[in-house]
Design an enzyme around this catalytic site. Structure first.
Site, mmCIF file in Angstrom:
data_model
loop_
_atom_site.group_PDB
_atom_site.id
_atom_site.type_symbol
_atom_site.label_atom_id
_atom_site.label_comp_id
_atom_site.label_asym_id
_atom_site.label_seq_id
_atom_site.Cartn_x
_atom_site.Cartn_y
_atom_site.Cartn_z
ATOM 1 N N ARG A 131 2.092 2.808 4.071
ATOM 2 C CA ARG A 131 3.014 3.144 3.051
ATOM 3 C C ARG A 131 3.132 2.604 1.918
ATOM 4 N NH1 ARG A 131 3.684 6.904 5.919
ATOM 5 N NH2 ARG A 131 5.486 7.777 6.969
ATOM 6 N N GLU B 70 4.784 7.786 -4.883
ATOM 7 C CA GLU B 70 4.173 9.337 -4.681
ATOM 8 C C GLU B 70 5.011 10.346 -4.521
ATOM 9 O OE1 GLU B 70 2.302 7.905 -0.581
ATOM 10 O OE2 GLU B 70 3.481 9.546 0.288
ATOM 11 N N HIS C 76 -2.055 11.170 0.514
ATOM 12 C CA HIS C 76 -1.249 11.157 1.883
ATOM 13 C C HIS C 76 -1.925 12.086 2.738
ATOM 14 C CE1 HIS C 76 2.551 9.229 3.724
ATOM 15 N NE2 HIS C 76 1.708 9.719 4.621
ATOM 16 N N ASP D 197 -4.303 5.812 0.253
ATOM 17 C CA ASP D 197 -3.927 7.246 0.792
ATOM 18 C C ASP D 197 -2.246 7.440 0.480
ATOM 19 O OD1 ASP D 197 -4.199 9.738 2.161
ATOM 20 O OD2 ASP D 197 -3.003 8.951 3.799
HETATM 21 P P1 NAI Z 1 3.316 1.574 15.148
HETATM 22 O O1 NAI Z 1 4.717 1.461 15.246
HETATM 23 O O2 NAI Z 1 2.540 1.862 16.466
HETATM 24 O O3 NAI Z 1 2.697 0.136 14.685
HETATM 25 C C1 NAI Z 1 3.069 -0.601 13.708
HETATM 26 C C2 NAI Z 1 2.811 -2.057 13.869
HETATM 27 O O4 NAI Z 1 3.297 -2.822 12.875
HETATM 28 C C3 NAI Z 1 3.504 -2.568 15.354
HETATM 29 O O5 NAI Z 1 2.472 -3.194 16.096
HETATM 30 C C4 NAI Z 1 4.514 -3.539 14.711
HETATM 31 O O6 NAI Z 1 4.753 -4.701 15.538
HETATM 32 C C5 NAI Z 1 3.864 -3.824 13.417
HETATM 33 N N1 NAI Z 1 4.900 -4.498 12.533
HETATM 34 C C6 NAI Z 1 6.223 -4.281 12.273
HETATM 35 N N2 NAI Z 1 6.780 -5.077 11.316
HETATM 36 C C7 NAI Z 1 5.627 -5.782 10.872
HETATM 37 C C8 NAI Z 1 5.678 -6.844 9.792
HETATM 38 N N3 NAI Z 1 6.744 -7.227 9.183
HETATM 39 N N4 NAI Z 1 4.448 -7.119 9.491
HETATM 40 C C9 NAI Z 1 3.445 -6.923 10.258
HETATM 41 N N5 NAI Z 1 3.414 -6.166 11.432
HETATM 42 C C10 NAI Z 1 4.626 -5.388 11.472
HETATM 43 O O7 NAI Z 1 2.714 2.593 14.120
HETATM 44 P P2 NAI Z 1 1.580 3.307 13.925
HETATM 45 O O8 NAI Z 1 1.724 4.610 14.592
HETATM 46 O O9 NAI Z 1 0.241 2.337 14.117
HETATM 47 O O10 NAI Z 1 1.608 3.658 12.225
HETATM 48 C C11 NAI Z 1 1.609 2.772 11.314
HETATM 49 C C12 NAI Z 1 1.862 3.131 10.006
HETATM 50 O O11 NAI Z 1 0.944 4.240 9.418
HETATM 51 C C13 NAI Z 1 3.470 4.017 10.217
HETATM 52 O O12 NAI Z 1 4.461 3.036 9.862
HETATM 53 C C14 NAI Z 1 3.257 4.890 9.009
HETATM 54 O O13 NAI Z 1 3.892 4.163 7.884
HETATM 55 C C15 NAI Z 1 1.763 4.996 8.754
HETATM 56 N N6 NAI Z 1 1.252 6.381 8.944
HETATM 57 C C16 NAI Z 1 0.540 6.760 7.804
HETATM 58 C C17 NAI Z 1 0.130 8.272 7.858
HETATM 59 C C18 NAI Z 1 -0.663 9.062 6.956
HETATM 60 O O14 NAI Z 1 -0.712 10.082 6.912
HETATM 61 N N7 NAI Z 1 -1.128 8.153 5.788
HETATM 62 C C19 NAI Z 1 0.425 9.116 9.044
HETATM 63 C C20 NAI Z 1 0.988 8.268 10.106
HETATM 64 C C21 NAI Z 1 1.398 6.940 10.010
#
Ligand code: NAI
Length: 343
Positions: free
Chosen positions: A230, A259, A291, A254
């Site tokens: 993000r 954005e 994105h 990305d």
């Molecule tokens: P996920 O929920 O599986 O993993 C997120 C991780 O971040 C978890 O392990 C969590 O413990 C950790 N986390 C939470 N708070 C934190 C903090 N303060 N400091 C460090 N780590 C922390 O989510 P996933 O599926 O891996 O997605 C990650 C991010 O990718 C999403 O939040 C979303 O914003 C982004 N995303 C971007 C996309 C794109 O098209 N560019 C598409 C899908 C997701």
């Protein structure tokens, strides 16, 4: 069920229209984003379906609630654009927790390789029959240290890809994965010791601007910053300063803090009002994609399938396993304290 589908793009319509049979589900596709000016378009609908840059703040939720909308179906994982707290006891909110973490992790790797091997420059050169190699010197990933911030679904796949390249992986997560063979270190160590840093954690109050003018001071000179999570995880102005001062060697983005009114739209032929983004894009060592990391055939199919099954499950018996719930205190992993429902 009538669904008002906001910010509809041709690839969304292609993935979703097969589910709009008119008998059980009828989807009205709107090109416009959901916001305070457009919420009225949901009149007569049971569900609004939204994406990452739709605005679902308190004012919008109030309008939707008054219109009788029962559910907000996010067709994405992140929900930082939805005031889930305000929606509680008014409108149920679902998301798609995972659709293809591979798509995002692989896009991150593609950006990294493009940047360090100057593929974007080489592509333009050979298109003009310029076969010179001057200025295209890259470096090996093998043996370099990558710091991965957030080791959830996407972060873990990205670490596996990095290990495949023979890189040393340092990991930071507020909630480290138990039983993983990752080397968890404090965030400060990631900032101080990494040659490449990749962000994969959600945007929260705590993570907003985690890369800022102060933390940039800790970085190794020439570090490469990757952000496919993000935009607001990074203070964009501080990033630009870091690039101008040569502290940051390259950035692959990305996502971008501001954005929402820019990405997904065609501004070619227009003057871009956002000076920070325009300056970042003008840098030879910055690559911006809009994105796009999620955009694979597999991800679009999974998004459509899960979004529709979320809606069907909710209207069948009032419950949905992918409901986001403020009341549980753990928004994403709703414990459904009462009758399998959040309210
Ligand atoms: P996920 O929920 O599986 O993993 C997120 C991780 O971040 C978890 O392990 C969590 O413990 C950790 N986390 C939470 N708070 C934190 C903090 N303060 N400091 C460090 N780590 C922390 O989510 P996933 O599926 O891996 O997605 C990650 C991010 O990718 C999403 O939040 C979303 O914003 C982004 N995303 C971007 C996309 C794109 O098209 N560019 C598409 C899908 C997701």
């Amino acid at each position: 069920m009538k669904v008002a589908f906001f910010d509809a793009k041709p690839y969304d319509i292609e993935a979703f229209e097969k589910y709009s049979d008119g008998d059980s589900i009828k989807i009205k596709f709107y090109e416009t984003k959901l916001g305070e000016d457009t919420a009225e378009l949901a009149k007569g609908c049971d569900v609004v379906c939204v994406f990452v840059n739709d605005t679902v703040n308190a004012a919008v939720i109030d309008v939707l609630h008054e219109l009788g909308v029962k559910a907000i179906a996010l067709r994405c994982a992140g929900y930082n654009n939805v005031d889930v707290k305000h929606a509680f006891k008014k409108i149920h909110v679902f998301h798609v927790p995972a659709y293809s973490p591979y798509a995002v992790a692989e896009h991150t790797a593609a950006l990294l390789l493009t940047s360090i091997r100057r593929i974007h420059k080489a592509y333009n050169r050979t298109k003009e029959f310029n076969f010179s190699l001057n200025g295209l010197t890259g470096f090996d990933l093998h043996g370099k240290t990558v710091g991965v911030v957030g080791t959830g679904k996407i972060g873990r796949i990205f670490t596996d890809i990095c290990k495949g390249f023979g890189m040393n992986v340092l990991a930071y997560d507020k909630f480290p994965a138990e039983g993983s063979n990752l080397s968890y270190v404090p965030l400060e160590t990631i900032f101080k010791e990494s040659d490449i840093i990749s962000f994969h954690c959600p945007l929260t109050k705590e993570t907003t601007h985690m890369l800022n003018s102060e933390t940039i001071k800790m970085l190794k000179k020439g570090v490469i910053i990757l952000n496919t999570s993000r935009g607001a995880l990074i203070d964009a102005e501080a990033l630009l300063d870091g690039i101008k001062s040569r502290k940051i060697g390259a950035a692959c983005l990305d996502v971008y803090e501001e954005e929402s009114d820019i990405f997904f739209e065609d501004f070619s032929g227009h003057i871009l009002d956002d000076d920070v983004l325009a300056r970042l894009i003008s840098m030879p060592n910055v690559i911006v994609t809009s994105h796009q990391a999620f955009l694979t055939k597999e991800a679009l199919e999974n998004i459509a399938e899960t979004t529709i099954s979320n809606i069907n499950a909710f209207f069948a018996d009032g419950t949905c396993e992918n409901e986001l719930c403020y009341r549980c205190g753990n928004v994403e992993h709703c414990k459904k304290l009462r009758d399998k429902k959040c309210f």
